[in-house]
Design a protein around this motif. Structure first.
Motif, mmCIF file in Angstrom:
data_model
loop_
_atom_site.group_PDB
_atom_site.id
_atom_site.type_symbol
_atom_site.label_atom_id
_atom_site.label_comp_id
_atom_site.label_asym_id
_atom_site.label_seq_id
_atom_site.Cartn_x
_atom_site.Cartn_y
_atom_site.Cartn_z
ATOM 1 N N UNK A 139 0.758 -1.073 0.085
ATOM 2 C CA UNK A 139 0.038 -0.049 0.009
ATOM 3 C C UNK A 139 0.980 1.214 0.080
ATOM 4 N N UNK A 140 0.707 2.165 -0.855
ATOM 5 C CA UNK A 140 1.447 3.173 -1.035
ATOM 6 C C UNK A 140 0.686 4.474 -0.708
ATOM 7 N N UNK A 141 1.507 5.408 -0.147
ATOM 8 C CA UNK A 141 0.722 6.700 0.396
ATOM 9 C C UNK A 141 1.002 7.595 -0.706
ATOM 10 N N UNK A 142 -0.013 8.293 -1.500
ATOM 11 C CA UNK A 142 0.102 9.361 -2.364
ATOM 12 C C UNK A 142 -0.373 10.589 -1.901
ATOM 13 N N UNK A 143 0.078 11.677 -2.620
ATOM 14 C CA UNK A 143 -0.602 12.831 -2.370
ATOM 15 C C UNK A 143 -0.613 14.031 -3.414
ATOM 16 N N UNK A 144 -1.408 15.045 -3.321
ATOM 17 C CA UNK A 144 -1.144 15.878 -4.515
ATOM 18 C C UNK A 144 0.097 16.384 -4.558
ATOM 19 N N UNK A 145 0.344 16.903 -5.833
ATOM 20 C CA UNK A 145 1.784 17.571 -6.181
ATOM 21 C C UNK A 145 2.377 18.463 -5.405
ATOM 22 N N UNK A 146 1.253 19.436 -5.112
ATOM 23 C CA UNK A 146 1.474 20.527 -4.352
ATOM 24 C C UNK A 146 1.904 20.425 -2.717
ATOM 25 N N UNK A 147 1.561 19.275 -2.465
ATOM 26 C CA UNK A 147 1.804 19.102 -0.971
ATOM 27 C C UNK A 147 3.369 19.035 -0.628
ATOM 28 N N UNK A 148 3.625 19.999 0.605
ATOM 29 C CA UNK A 148 5.057 20.245 0.584
ATOM 30 C C UNK A 148 5.972 18.938 1.196
ATOM 31 N N UNK A 149 5.363 18.188 1.976
ATOM 32 C CA UNK A 149 5.915 17.013 2.474
ATOM 33 C C UNK A 149 6.215 15.998 1.417
ATOM 34 N N UNK B 169 -4.600 13.782 0.284
ATOM 35 C CA UNK B 169 -3.623 12.357 0.540
ATOM 36 C C UNK B 169 -4.517 11.262 0.477
ATOM 37 N N UNK B 170 -3.926 10.315 0.165
ATOM 38 C CA UNK B 170 -4.910 9.020 0.133
ATOM 39 C C UNK B 170 -3.621 7.711 -0.161
ATOM 40 N N UNK B 171 -4.313 6.824 -0.409
ATOM 41 C CA UNK B 171 -3.287 5.529 -0.561
ATOM 42 C C UNK B 171 -3.967 4.643 -1.681
ATOM 43 N N UNK B 172 -3.096 3.748 -2.342
ATOM 44 C CA UNK B 172 -3.257 2.886 -3.402
ATOM 45 C C UNK B 172 -2.543 1.644 -3.305
ATOM 46 N N UNK B 173 -2.950 0.698 -4.029
ATOM 47 C CA UNK B 173 -1.998 -0.468 -3.890
ATOM 48 C C UNK B 173 -0.768 -0.345 -4.788
ATOM 49 N N UNK B 174 0.017 -1.121 -4.673
ATOM 50 C CA UNK B 174 1.287 -1.110 -5.713
ATOM 51 C C UNK B 174 0.999 -1.102 -7.093
ATOM 52 N N UNK B 175 -0.231 -2.319 -7.146
ATOM 53 C CA UNK B 175 -0.650 -2.831 -8.554
ATOM 54 C C UNK B 175 -1.521 -1.676 -8.965
ATOM 55 N N UNK B 176 -2.246 -0.764 -8.184
ATOM 56 C CA UNK B 176 -3.451 -0.091 -8.608
ATOM 57 C C UNK B 176 -2.658 1.384 -9.326
ATOM 58 N N UNK B 177 -1.407 1.667 -8.951
ATOM 59 C CA UNK B 177 -0.709 3.033 -9.380
ATOM 60 C C UNK B 177 -0.375 2.711 -10.704
#
Lengths: 377, 141
Positions: free
Chosen positions: B22-32, B119-127
């Motif tokens: 499971x991978x954490x993803x965020x909008x590209x503008x997120x500073x972290x 921010x959210x999460x997806x599976x490594x296969x789903x990205x």
């Protein structure tokens, strides 16, 4: 009529959708019905010895977010537990919440008092395993007093797993009058000072372990009652009680590991009151504590148990049978789906400190059985 | 002794593999660019509501799916039932509303790409392979 409109609005909301967005407004609600029966004595202000259905709760809330940092919300609650509640619709909480930073937020309005880990969520049956929270720390008789305070609070999260909330305001005269009525003491007037409450929680570096402390001080209020002290026909006399000290604190621990949850809390309340007439000062230090364990076997079955001890006078633990209450409880919770649940709970209660309204012979020990179903959306 | 070391290595490898699912993803503008597990917990439980630039965090989750349950277990150490129970507590005390939830990973990626602070999460296969052009993959420390 008000009650009818209230109930209809809940059902209409539930009918349309389980929980829905009207643009930026969220509407959620719950409705529950229970049954209580004890083999002896009466508990929770109800005629439990005869068995009673006077055990219900209905709530609906509305939350909206006018700006990114500001939210507004309110919840109506109607509940019945024997002589308590009587299905009157009341505002449970209503506040504006402005979160300036992660470490600083401000809430203004009618707020819930942070007493222990579970007071703020005690109206929400779906949020816990047990039907009744341990009475040593969360006594039903003081539930309405503890749920709402009109005032201001600040809150936030701090580094290293700390979070805090501090609240200042007033409890509300009507709540104190209602508590008097519950204790069969009709209060004519209340004079109130400001009250304070605060809580600090620490999510420790040990995964799942949280400890915390909370305290509340409502010292400095006076109640006036009309009391007839003499033969029939004697005019009533003004009887005042000054609550010079009324402060309590709770130390809390909760540990979650896998599907287990263990929690333990210690509670102490100090009361010093001056009664006039007869011009008498009374001091009491009461104490309560419990240990609780629950385990979720599956998503639909959870079993919980607790052992809870309360002493009305902590310096007289071997005093008369009305001084203590030791409650061993076991609960089975069944989640039918995400919105509907059933709970079955048994209590073995030793001591009469939490016995209410029995007449005639009372037993030192009794069994209480509770069943409750809740629908929430 | 060898067996114990092999066993421990296997456990480490397994846990790393589990986290990679499971991978954490965020909008590209997120500073972290990185988040600790504690910060992820605070964000998904609605306790941390702003990024370091004080912009609002918009949490997004998947509806009751295998990936959602994997995320809860791996990052929040909660079952789906406990997660629901937690948000009921927040809802009915006025302290928060549950995160926005969507049905599919594609919807989630689209929402995060379009929403500042999301921010959210997806599976490594789903990205998708070109995902880093539309969202930011957050490293977990």
């Amino acid at each position: 009529m008000k009650k009818v409109i209230f109930v209809i609005s809940i059902f209409l909301a539930a009918w349309n959708a389980y929980a829905y967005d009207l643009e930026q407004t969220e509407i959620h609600g719950f409705i529950s019905q229970g049954y209580l029966i004890s083999d002896d004595n009466n508990y929770f202000f109800a005629e439990t010895k005869d068995g009673t259905f006077q055990f219900s709760e209905i709530g609906i809330n509305f939350t909206t977010r006018p700006t990114e940092n500001l939210s507004l919300g309110m919840q109506f609650l109607s509940r019945d537990l024997g002589r308590a509640g009587n299905n009157e619709v009341k505002i449970d909480w209503a506040f504006a919440d402005y979160q300036y930073r992660n470490w600083l937020g401000l809430r203004v309005g009618m707020l819930k008092v942070p007493h222990g880990l579970y007071n703020q969520s005690r109206d929400i049956d779906a949020a816990r395993t047990n039907i009744f929270l341990p009475q040593s720390v969360y006594e039903e008789g003081t539930r309405d007093l503890l749920t709402g305070m009109n005032g201001i609070s600040i809150y936030g999260i701090l580094p290293h797993g700390f979070s805090y909330q501090f609240l200042g305001g007033q409890i509300g005269k009507q709540k104190i009058k209602d508590k008097g009525k519950l204790d069969s003491r009709e209060i004519r007037d209340v004079e109130l000072d400001y009250s304070y409450s605060g809580q600090i929680l620490w999510e420790t570096p040990a995964e799942g372990l949280m400890i915390g402390a909370s305290m509340t001080d409502v010292s400095g209020f006076t109640t006036s009652r009309d009391v007839v002290m003499g033969p029939p026909g004697t005019p009533p006399q003004n009887f005042t009680t000054d609550f010079n000290t009324m402060a309590w604190w709770v130390a809390s621990l909760e540990y979650n590991i896998y599907d287990f949850r263990f929690s333990a809390e210690y509670f102490q309340i100090d009361v010093e009151l001056y009664m006039n007439p007869p011009g008498l000062t009374v001091k009491t230090e009461s104490q309560g504590y419990y240990g609780s364990l629950s385990y979720a076997f599956t998503d639909w079955l959870e079993v919980g148990t607790y052992y809870s001890i309360f002493y009305y006078d902590k310096n007289d633990k071997h005093g008369d049978r009305f001084n203590a209450s030791k409650d061993f409880a076991v609960t089975f919770r069944f989640d039918i789906d995400d919105h509907w649940l059933w709970k079955i709970e048994g209590h073995h209660i030793d001591g009469l400190a939490h016995e209410t309204s029995s007449e005639g012979e009372m037993s030192d020990k009794a069994f209480l059985f509770a069943i409750k179903t809740t629908f929430s959306f | 002794m060898k067996k114990i070391i092999v066993g421990l290595l296997a456990m480490v490898a397994f846990s790393s593999a589990a986290y990679a699912d499971v991978i954490i993803i965020a909008n590209k503008d997120v500073p972290e660019n990185t988040l600790s597990r504690k910060e992820i917990k605070e964000i998904f439980f609605g306790k941390r509501v702003q990024w370091s630039d004080h912009r609002k965090i918009h949490v997004t989750t998947l509806k009751d799916t295998v990936i959602h349950k994997m995320f809860l277990k791996q990052y929040l150490n909660k079952s789906h039932a406990k997660w629901k129970s937690y948000w009921k507590r927040m809802i009915f005390t006025g302290r928060g509303v549950p995160p926005k939830s969507v049905r599919t990973e594609a919807e989630l990626i689209e929402y995060i790409a379009e929403t500042k602070g999301a921010v959210g999460y997806v599976s490594s296969e789903g990205i998708p392979d070109d995902s880093e052009t539309i969202v930011k993959i957050i490293k977990v420390r």
